[in-house]
Design an enzyme around this catalytic site. Structure first.
Site, PDB file in Angstrom:
ATOM      1  N   ASN A   6       0.831  -1.210   0.000  1.00  0.00           N
ATOM      2  CA  ASN A   6       0.000   0.000   0.000  1.00  0.00           C
ATOM      3  C   ASN A   6       0.864   1.258   0.000  1.00  0.00           C
ATOM      4  O   ASN A   6       0.834   2.073   0.920  1.00  0.00           O
ATOM      5  CB  ASN A   6      -0.970  -0.013   1.183  1.00  0.00           C
ATOM      6  CG  ASN A   6      -0.276  -0.180   2.522  1.00  0.00           C
ATOM      7  OD1 ASN A   6       0.788  -0.793   2.608  1.00  0.00           O
ATOM      8  ND2 ASN A   6      -0.864   0.355   3.567  1.00  0.00           N
ATOM      9  N   ASP A  15       0.148  -6.342  12.239  1.00  0.00           N
ATOM     10  CA  ASP A  15      -0.613  -5.578  11.238  1.00  0.00           C
ATOM     11  C   ASP A  15      -0.288  -4.093  11.369  1.00  0.00           C
ATOM     12  O   ASP A  15      -1.159  -3.226  11.331  1.00  0.00           O
ATOM     13  CB  ASP A  15      -2.112  -5.832  11.354  1.00  0.00           C
ATOM     14  CG  ASP A  15      -2.846  -5.507  10.054  1.00  0.00           C
ATOM     15  OD1 ASP A  15      -2.223  -5.641   8.982  1.00  0.00           O
ATOM     16  OD2 ASP A  15      -4.033  -5.126  10.112  1.00  0.00           O
TER      17      ASP A  15
END
Length: 417
Positions: free
Chosen positions: A96, A306
């Site tokens: 991303n 994460d």
């Protein structure tokens, strides 16, 4: 690099020295001797730390930095230094970025920027171009350039046929596909878990059904195509059941769980703190207990932080407008220590994820490379901004009481403490 580690308790079930307290001699990055007592005639640097425990180096399978393009969130340099001081000798970095890591050039750029650090960086390439779920990205070229898997971070593959074709295609080069577990036609504009708390607080919910429908669909496709599928950051009780049944059927599927989903519930939402806005959302205590059980039983293969740094302009705003994500590298160990058996925790950060992502493991034995994480499981403190090493400060565990301290790592012939 020549070092003598004194009185370390070794936590490595694959090592003959598991649960023993030993000295460890490291010469030129190689473990040359492990023994109860080792003399130091060459006057090597000695490492003596309180209640020192050592395991194989930890690997985080889902980390976000910002570079290229979003350096205000996190650079590769600071991200890798943060990972090292948080106990990670390897991280898999999500695509991303801006531009998206959907081609060999971007993968090579990311790899090149990571050279020379103690922590190894393994890029994950986009599964689809731009993460738009329209066309497959350059999967084979990216794998040849260093990508270890393919997935669109926090974006589901809405086109079922695209997942089918991708799973068939990557079998030609033993590729691993990641599929984020959320059906957006069900989740729509949801912000938090759809339950009693979302109703009380007036926040639009994301039902568990959104996750479970997507997982069920993906598992049906995997059964049809074959190949290897990894489902990152599951969060519901039924998700565990679905994956458990798939593994019983012999499907080549793995999954991970984020640290915050193991210890926090949607009761945290009452503060309206945007740091609690994560994807998948925080679920219920029933889900948390099921996830811990799934981890213990081996249904869930790995734990991840994460880690997703978000700059203040996109996080310290009203809840509706805040971006999803929390940092988690710095807090992962101390958030989960005492909540999960230490051997289970270590396996879920070492042998399990490394085997899945085809990363070499280094058992703590004589003759092997020193790839080590150093920590103390008996250390209580409160996690504050002073404990944050990341550029962004969006920590879901901010001001929580924690247990356990990471000293650092020894890896790539370097010491970071």
């Amino acid at each position: 690099m020549n070092i003598l580690i004194k009185s370390a308790i070794i936590v490595d079930p694959s090592s003959p020295f598991h649960q023993q307290k030993n000295d460890i001699l490291i010469e030129k990055g190689i473990i040359t001797k492990i023994s109860k007592t080792i003399q130091n005639p060459n006057n090597y640097k000695e490492i003596k730390l309180e209640n020192l425990h050592i395991s194989q180096g930890w690997f985080d399978s889902s980390v976000c930095f910002g570079e290229p393009g979003l350096e205000e969130r996190e650079t590769i340099e600071n991200g890798l230094n943060t990972a090292a001081k948080s106990g990670f000798t390897a991280v898999a970095v999500n695509p991303n970025t801006s531009p998206a890591a959907d081609n060999k050039s971007t993968i090579e750029f990311i790899k090149h920027k990571s050279f020379g650090f103690a922590t190894n960086l393994y890029p994950i390439g986009n599964f689809t171009k731009g993460g738009q779920s329209v066309d497959l990205a350059e999967l084979y070229d990216m794998q040849n350039s260093g990508a270890i898997a393919f997935g669109d971070y926090n974006k589901s593959i809405s086109n079922a046929n695209l997942l089918k074709i991708g799973l068939q295609y990557v079998q030609n080069f033993d590729g691993l596909v990641l599929s984020f577990p959320q059906d957006n036609s069900i989740a729509t504009e949801g912000l938090v878990n759809e339950e009693i708390n979302s109703t009380k607080l007036g926040l639009k919910g994301i039902p568990s059904l959104a996750e479970e429908l997507q997982i069920a669909r993906d598992l049906f496709i995997l059964e049809y195509t074959g190949g290897k599928l990894h489902i990152p950051t599951i969060s519901t009780e039924n998700a565990v059941k679905l994956i458990k049944n798939a593994k019983k059927k012999g499907l080549n599927v793995s999954c991970s769980v984020a640290a915050h989903h193991l210890v926090l519930t949607d009761d945290e939402l009452k503060s309206f703190d945007a740091n609690t806005k994560v994807l998948p959302p925080l679920r219920t205590l029933k889900d948390t207990k099921a996830l811990i059980k799934g981890l213990k039983e081996g249904v869930i293969d790995m734990i991840t932080s994460d880690h997703n740094p978000i700059d203040i302009e996109h996080k310290k705003v009203e809840y509706y407008n805040a971006k999803f994500g929390t940092i988690g590298l710095e807090s992962l160990f101390s958030a989960l220590n005492k909540k999960i058996d230490l051997d289970v925790f270590i396996a879920s950060l070492t042998t399990n994820p490394k085997k899945r992502f085809k990363i070499k493991t280094e058992t703590i034995s004589e003759g092997n490379k020193a790839d080590l994480t150093l920590f103390n499981p008996e250390f209580e403190y409160q996690f504050t901004e002073n404990n944050i090493l990341s550029t962004s400060k969006n920590a879901i565990f901010l001001n929580k009481k924690m247990n356990g301290k990471v000293y650092g790592i020894i890896a790539n012939n370097q010491v970071v403490l």
